[in-house]
Design a protein around this motif. Structure first.
Motif, PDB file in Angstrom:
ATOM      1  N   ILE A   1       0.811  -1.005  -0.034  1.00 56.18           N
ATOM      2  CA  ILE A   1      -0.077   0.101   0.035  1.00 56.18           C
ATOM      3  C   ILE A   1       0.732   1.148   0.018  1.00 56.18           C
ATOM      4  O   ILE A   1       0.546   2.213  -0.710  1.00 56.18           O
ATOM      5  CB  ILE A   1      -0.960   0.215   1.294  1.00 56.18           C
ATOM      6  CG1 ILE A   1      -1.976  -1.249   1.002  1.00 56.18           C
ATOM      7  CG2 ILE A   1      -1.836   1.292   1.455  1.00 56.18           C
ATOM      8  CD1 ILE A   1      -2.663  -1.527   2.377  1.00 56.18           C
ATOM      9  N   ARG A   2       1.851   1.255   0.945  1.00 53.11           N
ATOM     10  CA  ARG A   2       2.699   2.365   0.937  1.00 53.11           C
ATOM     11  C   ARG A   2       3.427   2.522  -0.421  1.00 53.11           C
ATOM     12  O   ARG A   2       3.795   3.638  -0.903  1.00 53.11           O
ATOM     13  CB  ARG A   2       3.730   2.140   2.236  1.00 53.11           C
ATOM     14  CG  ARG A   2       4.847   3.314   2.190  1.00 53.11           C
ATOM     15  CD  ARG A   2       6.241   2.858   1.682  1.00 53.11           C
ATOM     16  NE  ARG A   2       6.928   3.984   1.739  1.00 53.11           N
ATOM     17  CZ  ARG A   2       8.089   4.142   1.294  1.00 53.11           C
ATOM     18  NH1 ARG A   2       8.826   3.107   0.825  1.00 53.11           N
ATOM     19  NH2 ARG A   2       8.909   4.983   1.119  1.00 53.11           N
ATOM     20  N   GLU A   3       3.929   1.386  -1.007  1.00 50.03           N
ATOM     21  CA  GLU A   3       4.726   1.354  -2.222  1.00 50.03           C
ATOM     22  C   GLU A   3       3.716   2.020  -3.170  1.00 50.03           C
ATOM     23  O   GLU A   3       4.434   2.978  -4.246  1.00 50.03           O
ATOM     24  CB  GLU A   3       5.356  -0.018  -2.554  1.00 50.03           C
ATOM     25  CG  GLU A   3       6.047   0.169  -3.796  1.00 50.03           C
ATOM     26  CD  GLU A   3       6.835  -1.418  -4.136  1.00 50.03           C
ATOM     27  OE1 GLU A   3       7.109  -1.671  -4.971  1.00 50.03           O
ATOM     28  OE2 GLU A   3       6.803  -2.146  -3.116  1.00 50.03           O
TER      29      GLU A   3
ATOM     30  N   ASN B   1       4.386   5.602  -5.172  1.00 51.59           N
ATOM     31  CA  ASN B   1       4.717   5.804  -6.931  1.00 51.59           C
ATOM     32  C   ASN B   1       3.734   6.576  -7.566  1.00 51.59           C
ATOM     33  O   ASN B   1       3.948   6.936  -8.713  1.00 51.59           O
ATOM     34  CB  ASN B   1       4.910   4.274  -7.141  1.00 51.59           C
ATOM     35  CG  ASN B   1       6.184   3.742  -7.028  1.00 51.59           C
ATOM     36  OD1 ASN B   1       7.117   4.158  -6.789  1.00 51.59           O
ATOM     37  ND2 ASN B   1       5.790   2.165  -6.825  1.00 51.59           N
ATOM     38  N   THR B   2       2.656   6.930  -6.946  1.00 49.11           N
ATOM     39  CA  THR B   2       1.674   7.859  -7.810  1.00 49.11           C
ATOM     40  C   THR B   2       2.163   9.382  -7.607  1.00 49.11           C
ATOM     41  O   THR B   2       1.320  10.040  -8.386  1.00 49.11           O
ATOM     42  CB  THR B   2       0.352   7.547  -6.853  1.00 49.11           C
ATOM     43  OG1 THR B   2       0.352   7.634  -5.433  1.00 49.11           O
ATOM     44  CG2 THR B   2      -0.207   6.030  -7.028  1.00 49.11           C
ATOM     45  N   LEU B   3       3.014   9.586  -6.793  1.00 51.50           N
ATOM     46  CA  LEU B   3       3.570  10.968  -6.635  1.00 51.50           C
ATOM     47  C   LEU B   3       4.254  11.434  -7.751  1.00 51.50           C
ATOM     48  O   LEU B   3       5.266  10.438  -8.130  1.00 51.50           O
ATOM     49  CB  LEU B   3       4.392  11.251  -5.206  1.00 51.50           C
ATOM     50  CG  LEU B   3       3.313  11.463  -4.012  1.00 51.50           C
ATOM     51  CD1 LEU B   3       4.314  11.218  -2.683  1.00 51.50           C
ATOM     52  CD2 LEU B   3       2.641  12.626  -3.746  1.00 51.50           C
ATOM     53  N   ALA B   4       4.007  12.449  -8.297  1.00 53.90           N
ATOM     54  CA  ALA B   4       5.120  13.114  -9.210  1.00 53.90           C
ATOM     55  C   ALA B   4       6.613  13.300  -8.627  1.00 53.90           C
ATOM     56  O   ALA B   4       6.423  13.584  -7.345  1.00 53.90           O
ATOM     57  CB  ALA B   4       4.553  14.547  -9.978  1.00 53.90           C
ATOM     58  N   ARG B   5       7.226  13.486  -9.514  1.00 50.34           N
ATOM     59  CA  ARG B   5       8.753  13.400  -8.988  1.00 50.34           C
ATOM     60  C   ARG B   5       9.080  14.685  -8.013  1.00 50.34           C
ATOM     61  O   ARG B   5       9.568  14.883  -7.241  1.00 50.34           O
ATOM     62  CB  ARG B   5       9.900  13.537 -10.063  1.00 50.34           C
ATOM     63  CG  ARG B   5       9.873  11.992 -10.810  1.00 50.34           C
ATOM     64  CD  ARG B   5      10.907  12.295 -12.079  1.00 50.34           C
ATOM     65  NE  ARG B   5      12.234  12.722 -11.743  1.00 50.34           N
ATOM     66  CZ  ARG B   5      13.257  11.894 -11.383  1.00 50.34           C
ATOM     67  NH1 ARG B   5      13.144  10.732 -11.369  1.00 50.34           N
ATOM     68  NH2 ARG B   5      14.303  12.662 -11.193  1.00 50.34           N
TER      69      ARG B   5
END
Length: 731
Positions: free
Chosen positions: A169-171, A175-179
């Motif tokens: 869930i954390r991963e 990963n959905t966040l923009a750089r």
């Protein structure tokens, strides 16, 4: 029928979502894909958090990728697995759950994901910028949705912290966040950790700066963030090393090297990584960093620093049990040809100190003493106290080999005390190793106490290498003083975790000895050390094998085999003479082989090493020889003296062996003496306490063979305590 979604959900949960223990997960995977590589299995187990659905979906992903194929009604591995990704089906499933949250809650989960698997309320507030009251309400909602859990265990160090229910869930959330958003949040987390002003969070701080640096928008920003990451990483590494967490320290040093452009600082970081790695047992990793330090120093063009780095590399190379010290000797001699003009500098002292160490390993005593005289005045003038102590230690070690034992031991003890007082860790380890090893021939009880202190110190500084250097000497001393239960516990501890063969080979010889003297089969342990010699160049391990075989043969009553094994052990390694000769001496006395007993008595008389235990080994064998030569009453007086002295020394097992010796060689009329009956009582009590079944049986067998019918009553009484019978120390 109307669908029963509640029952369906419960069934699905019981089949796929109820957590399994790691072993149960491994069993599930073995059933799904027989023959799945161990690395792939462990990767799935580690990431699944016990959720069977993860295993099932991963197998489906591997099937779709062609890495698993259906064969004879079962799935079989096919091809290279490499790094396993998260199955898209699971990613989509978790992403759908996150999409179902309102925008504020989803952003909160993403903020938390940046902080890691677990996090505090204060840290999340710093990243999210949300007021505490609102934050707590939303976190409670996320707990109800089974995305997060609050640690409420009063015994847990993370009590009051929140954590993700599953790492996946954390991963997915991260990963959905923009750089750009990830970088912003990592920097916010780093500023929060910095504001706390505590070294305990150095690792977390370093991790956030390093993550931000990797997400930099351009080279200038990457350089600026790299500088901050480098400072944080070095601080985290130094703290980990100070706490004895050397594996973690090396990881931090390696990360710091990756963001360090300055060559001199790179070399220093490699050297620090080699030092921390040297506390463990991974010789390849240690040597890799030591060699890298040399390469970078040469590239930087600093001759003195390069010479010192070569000395350090050669030292690690020569002290690795899997390497030949001659290779390290060639390295340091080549360096001396290149940098000999630096003799009067600190780098020159470092090179000479390493050269001395290699000469010691190669048993070139005269050259050791020559170089000690050469390096000492320079080290004194430059206030290089550690190198002064190291040179004195080297001199003491070589003087002992030249039959100047008292002088040598005093120098070694002085160098060891100096190293202990100033925390010269490598020298302190070398000194303690030599002193505990020597005490098996002098005062085994003192040697055992010193080895135990060393084991405690190894635990405090987090050094597996230090611990493994203590195990063998502690075990030999424990055997002599009769602390076999401690020896078994120590062996179990030493062999419980995976370690390279050079570190454990000697311990398998010790295991073989302990099994043999206890009446168990030592074959398995002897086979392990025999196999390990194939990858070890150090010849002493061959002697350890023969030493173990000598004890096994003695316990089994095979005299010729005992003598042959002893001869093989001392032929390979000189210092095994005082360790092995007494074993053959006992075998010769028990077999009443006068010629063999005389041979080993002559050998012990000529031994250059001195010590109370060595002298008692010699005196015990001399008493046995006197008895076989017909001097029964002189022999009885000699045995009376040695048994008392063995007891005074606290060596219970040796005292019992001396009693077996006298029973084997003294005539029946002398064995009938009341004092002999008392000695036999004490020996039996010791051997029974130790569980030394072969020697207990040998004592009874020899007594029965030596005592005619007229002394049957004495034999019987020797099995019961007599009034006034003294018991040996530790019995």
């Amino acid at each position: 029928r109307r669908p029963d979604w509640g029952a369906a959900k419960r069934t699905f949960a019981s089949l796929y979502l109820e957590p399994l223990a790691p072993d149960a997960m491994r069993e599930l995977l073995a059933g799904l894909v027989p023959g799945l590589p161990a690395a792939a299995t462990e990767s799935i187990v580690a990431r699944a958090d016990g959720i069977p659905l993860y295993a099932v979906e991963t197998v489906r992903m591997l099937l779709a990728q062609g890495k698993v194929v259906e064969q004879d009604g079962a799935y079989r591995p096919s091809g290279d697995f490499g790094t396993l990704a998260v199955p898209e089906s699971l990613t989509a499933l978790i992403a759908a759950r996150l999409d179902g949250l309102d925008a504020t809650d989803r952003a909160l989960v993403e903020d938390a994901a940046v902080l890691g698997q677990s996090f505090t309320l204060a840290a999340l507030r710093a990243v999210a910028g949300t007021e505490p009251t609102e934050l707590e309400q939303r976190l409670r909602s996320l707990v109800r949705r089974e995305l997060l859990v609050l640690d409420a265990d009063a015994r847990s160090p993370e009590r009051g912290q929140y954590r993700f229910v599953q790492a996946l869930i954390r991963e997915v959330a991260y990963n959905t966040l923009a750089r750009k958003d990830r970088k912003t949040r990592h920097l916010a987390a780093a500023r929060y950790f910095e504001s706390l002003g505590t070294d305990e969070l150095a690792g977390g701080l370093a991790g956030h700066y390093l993550a931000a640096q990797r997400l930099a928008a351009d080279d200038a920003e990457a350089a600026a963030l790299g500088a901050q990451a480098r400072i944080a990483l070095r601080g985290a590494a130094e703290r980990a090393a100070a706490l004895g967490s050397h594996e973690q320290a090396v990881t931090f040093f390696e990360q710091a090297i990756g963001v360090t452009p300055d060559l001199a600082e790179q070399a220093d970081l490699h050297a620090r990584a080699a030092t921390s790695s040297g506390y463990g047992l991974d010789a390849d990793r240690t040597l890799r960093h030591a060699e890298a330090a040399v390469v970078v120093r040469r590239e930087a063009g600093d001759r003195e620093a390069t010479a010192a780095a070569v000395a350090n590399h050669a030292k690690f190379l020569g002290m690795s049990a899997t390497r030949d010290p001659r290779q390290a000797m060639q390295m340091v001699e080549s360096a001396w040809a290149e940098f000999g003009d630096l003799e009067a500098t600190r780098a020159g002292v470092e090179l000479m100190s390493t050269l001395i160490l290699m000469l010691m390993l190669l048993n070139e005593s005269e050259r050791v003493l020559e170089w000690v005289e050469r390096v000492l005045p320079i080290a004194e003038r430059l206030d290089m106290d550690e190198q002064v102590a190291s040179a004195l230690f080297a001199r003491g070690s070589e003087l002992m080999k030249l039959d100047r034992n008292r002088e040598g031991v005093m120098l070694i003890r002085g160098a060891h005390e100096m190293a202990l007082a100033n925390d010269y860790r490598m020298l302190e380890l070398e000194g303690r190793t030599v002193l505990t090893f020597r005490d098996q021939w002098d005062e085994p009880g003192r040697g055992l106490a010193m080895a135990r202190e060393g084991l405690d110190r190894a635990a405090r500084i987090g050094s597996r290498r230090y611990a493994y250097s203590m195990y063998g000497n502690a075990l030999v001393c424990a055997l002599r003083v009769g602390e076999w239960a401690f020896a078994r516990e120590l062996l179990d501890e030493a062999l419980a975790t995976e370690a390279p063969q050079p570190a454990t080979a000697e311990l398998h010889a010790d295991r073989a000895v302990l099994e043999a003297v206890s009446g168990n089969d030592p074959t398995a342990a002897l086979e392990v050390i025999a196999r390990s010699r194939a990858v070890i160049t150090d010849s002493q391990f061959e002697s350890y094998e023969w030493w173990g075989r000598a004890w096994a043969a003695l316990a089994a009553g095979r005299t010729e085999e005992t003598v042959a094994a002893v001869d093989a052990a001392v032929r390979v390694t000189n210092y095994f003479r005082p360790m092995a000769w007494p074993i053959a001496g006992h075998a010769a006395l028990w077999d009443r082989d006068l010629d063999t007993a005389r041979r080993f008595l002559t050998d012990l008389d000529a031994a250059t090493l001195r010590g109370r235990a060595i002298e008692l080994d010699r005196a015990t064998l001399a008493a046995g020889v006197a008895a076989m030569e017909g001097h029964a009453f002189e022999a009885l007086a000699a045995f009376r003296d040695v048994i008392r002295r063995w007891r005074d020394l606290g060596t219970a097992f040796d005292a019992a062996l001396a009693v077996i010796d006298l029973v084997a060689v003294l005539p029946a009329d002398v064995l009938a003496a009341p004092e002999v009956a008392g000695w036999i009582v004490d020996a039996r009590a010791t051997l029974e306490r130790l569980g030394a079944r072969p020697f207990l049986a040998r004592l009874d067998q020899l007594f029965a063979a030596s005592a005619p019918s007229a002394t049957t009553a004495s034999a019987t009484s020797a099995r019961e305590p007599t009034a006034g019978a003294a018991h040996p120390g530790g019995a």
